[in-house]
Design an enzyme around this catalytic site. Structure first.
Site, mmCIF file in Angstrom:
data_model
loop_
_atom_site.group_PDB
_atom_site.id
_atom_site.type_symbol
_atom_site.label_atom_id
_atom_site.label_comp_id
_atom_site.label_asym_id
_atom_site.label_seq_id
_atom_site.Cartn_x
_atom_site.Cartn_y
_atom_site.Cartn_z
ATOM 1 N N GLN A 1 0.792 -1.229 0.000
ATOM 2 C CA GLN A 1 0.000 0.000 0.000
ATOM 3 C C GLN A 1 0.825 1.280 0.000
ATOM 4 O O GLN A 1 0.434 2.275 -0.611
ATOM 5 C CB GLN A 1 -0.921 -0.007 1.227
ATOM 6 C CG GLN A 1 -1.956 1.092 1.247
ATOM 7 C CD GLN A 1 -3.085 0.741 2.179
ATOM 8 O OE1 GLN A 1 -4.049 0.093 1.804
ATOM 9 N NE2 GLN A 1 -2.968 1.150 3.420
ATOM 10 N N SER B 1 -6.336 7.767 5.311
ATOM 11 C CA SER B 1 -6.334 8.142 3.892
ATOM 12 C C SER B 1 -7.421 9.165 3.573
ATOM 13 O O SER B 1 -7.282 9.975 2.659
ATOM 14 C CB SER B 1 -6.491 6.906 3.010
ATOM 15 O OG SER B 1 -7.640 6.171 3.368
ATOM 16 N N LYS C 1 -3.735 5.676 15.934
ATOM 17 C CA LYS C 1 -4.789 6.371 15.192
ATOM 18 C C LYS C 1 -5.966 6.599 16.133
ATOM 19 O O LYS C 1 -6.647 5.643 16.523
ATOM 20 C CB LYS C 1 -5.243 5.544 13.987
ATOM 21 C CG LYS C 1 -4.196 5.397 12.887
ATOM 22 C CD LYS C 1 -4.693 4.465 11.795
ATOM 23 C CE LYS C 1 -3.706 4.368 10.639
ATOM 24 N NZ LYS C 1 -4.101 3.318 9.659
ATOM 25 N N GLU D 1 -3.182 9.477 -0.595
ATOM 26 C CA GLU D 1 -2.342 10.142 0.400
ATOM 27 C C GLU D 1 -1.280 11.033 -0.234
ATOM 28 O O GLU D 1 -0.305 11.412 0.413
ATOM 29 C CB GLU D 1 -1.713 9.102 1.323
ATOM 30 C CG GLU D 1 -2.769 8.351 2.117
ATOM 31 C CD GLU D 1 -2.195 7.382 3.129
ATOM 32 O OE1 GLU D 1 -0.961 7.242 3.196
ATOM 33 O OE2 GLU D 1 -2.987 6.757 3.853
ATOM 34 N N ASP E 1 4.392 0.092 4.073
ATOM 35 C CA ASP E 1 3.182 -0.389 4.742
ATOM 36 C C ASP E 1 2.557 -1.404 3.805
ATOM 37 O O ASP E 1 2.004 -1.048 2.767
ATOM 38 C CB ASP E 1 2.216 0.764 5.021
ATOM 39 C CG ASP E 1 0.895 0.293 5.637
ATOM 40 O OD1 ASP E 1 0.757 -0.929 5.894
ATOM 41 O OD2 ASP E 1 0.000 1.136 5.846
#
Length: 416
Positions: free
Chosen positions: A160, A363, A333, A204, A239
């Site tokens: 990703q 994102s 997060k 992103e 990631d």
């Protein structure tokens, strides 16, 4: 008794995030008239153990907005905005579920952030000072996602994010200037090889070239680092978001036009770490495979193997990871758990166990720069907030630069 710090009202309403989706904004207003807002980010790649984001069938977040206006606001009216822990606990109890599925984590985190920002204004403090209290504040190292794949892009890459990590610099400004140079060099490389049309940006802000094989992406990023004259000063990170390409029925990872067993994935990562300046590796396996994380971390000791979907900012899963020595790093997060109080509890548990911390965006973001203050306030080792492009990403970097310029805080790069 009402005073200037008493909450007069909490209002929720819908706004638009960076992917064009609706999300929640909460605005806290005090009796004194002071007010501030908090926004709920939203992820595309989500761990199954994350707190629930309430989203209506039509894509709106009216249900979460109603949670704020009809349940949270009356419950918080008259409370002292400086009592963050008490306010967050009231929302947790009001929700009454383990995963915030009644009120919605998007409602509670937007409110929790708005409370913190309003409190900091009312006390005449910068948000990072309010969050961190007596901690000695430092500036985190950015993990800049300059090449996008997976659910964040329209190419065929399964990994990703491909990141650059500016470590050997004295200031954050120097680190970001070096990173933007690499980012521009990467754009030029992609234009040379594939044409300008393929410099389109992912969610992103990273470039999304027409690639399908991990090795090709790694080569591009590494070459951009070398062409920019930054080899030895800037490192690489990935990631994998491996849950997204794991086939649970077959027990294999479908990557690079082939299928790999979990053990083959270990060798895949070990090989990459032996040939590239890899410092950071996030979510290398599906979210329940604590033991494979442990095995991989023992094989690549110089790489910070990091859990995101593995832990989902939840102390219960972090305790399991600590017991099994699954990872040297954790993603933090706030919207995965739903309140700042619980986020800070998770962060402190990681720090107490010498685990590297990464305060992270999602994102789907807004221009709100709060996570920059959160990262500085908590003394996070890293911050992850995308490429040095797109306003919802650069707002965080620019807030960090503002903090560095005004307060002269130490950049953590050389300490890692």
């Amino acid at each position: 008794m009402m005073n200037g710090f008493s909450i007069a009202n909490v209002q929720g309403y819908e706004i638009i995030d960076s992917r064009g989706n609706l999300t929640v904004r909460a605005r806290v207003t005090l009796e004194s008239g002071i007010r501030a807002t908090g926004d709920a980010p939203s992820g595309a790649s989500k761990g199954t153990r994350e707190a629930v984001e309430l989203r209506d069938k039509d894509g709106s977040v009216k249900g979460a907005v109603d949670s704020i206006n009809y349940y949270i606001s009356p419950a918080l009216m008259g409370l002292d905005v400086r009592e963050q822990g008490k306010i967050d606990r009231i929302m947790i109890e009001l929700d009454g579920t383990e995963n915030k599925s009644r009120l919605g984590a998007n409602a509670t985190i937007a409110t929790s952030i708005a409370v913190a920002k309003t409190a900091s204004i009312s006390m005449g403090l910068e948000p990072f000072m309010y969050i961190g209290g007596a901690r000695t504040h430092t500036l985190p190292v950015p993990l800049l996602n300059i090449l996008n794949g997976g659910l964040h892009a329209g190419n065929m890459l399964k990994i990703q994010e491909f990141m650059v990590i500016p470590v050997k610099f004295d200031t954050l400004k120097e680190a970001l200037i070096a990173s933007t140079k690499i980012y521009k060099t990467l754009k030029s490389l992609v234009t040379e090889r594939y044409g300008k049309i393929y410099t389109a940006l992912g969610d992103e802000g990273g470039i999304s070239p027409p690639l399908s094989v991990t090795e090709d992406a790694l080569k591009l990023v590494h070459e951009a680092i070398k062409r920019s004259g930054m080899e030895g000063r800037v490192f690489m990170g990935m990631d994998a978001a491996a849950s997204d390409f794991y086939n649970p029925e077959k027990g294999v990872y479908e990557i690079d036009n082939t299928s790999k067993s979990p053990d083959e994935m270990i060798e895949f990562y070990v090989d990459i770490a032996s040939r590239y300046p890899l410092l950071y590796l996030e979510d290398p396996f599906e979210e329940n495979d604590f033991s494979r994380y442990s095995e991989l971390q023992s094989r690549i000791k110089n790489v910070i193997v990091t859990g995101d979907d593995l832990f989902t900012t939840n102390v219960r899963y972090l305790r399991k990871g600590i017991e099994m020595k699954s990872a040297r790093g954790v993603i933090v997060k706030a919207n995965q758990i739903g309140t700042l109080t619980e986020t800070i509890q998770f962060f402190d548990l990681a720090k107490d166990n010498s685990i590297k911390t990464v305060v992270s965006h999602r994102s789907g973001e807004t221009e709100d720069s709060f996570i920059a203050d959160l990262a500085v306030g908590l003394n996070s080792d890293f911050i992850k907030t995308g490429a040095p492009s797109r306003g919802e990403r650069t707002s965080k970097y620019n807030r960090l630069l503002e903090i560095e310029n005004e307060f002269g805080l130490e950049y953590l790069g050389r300490r890692l």
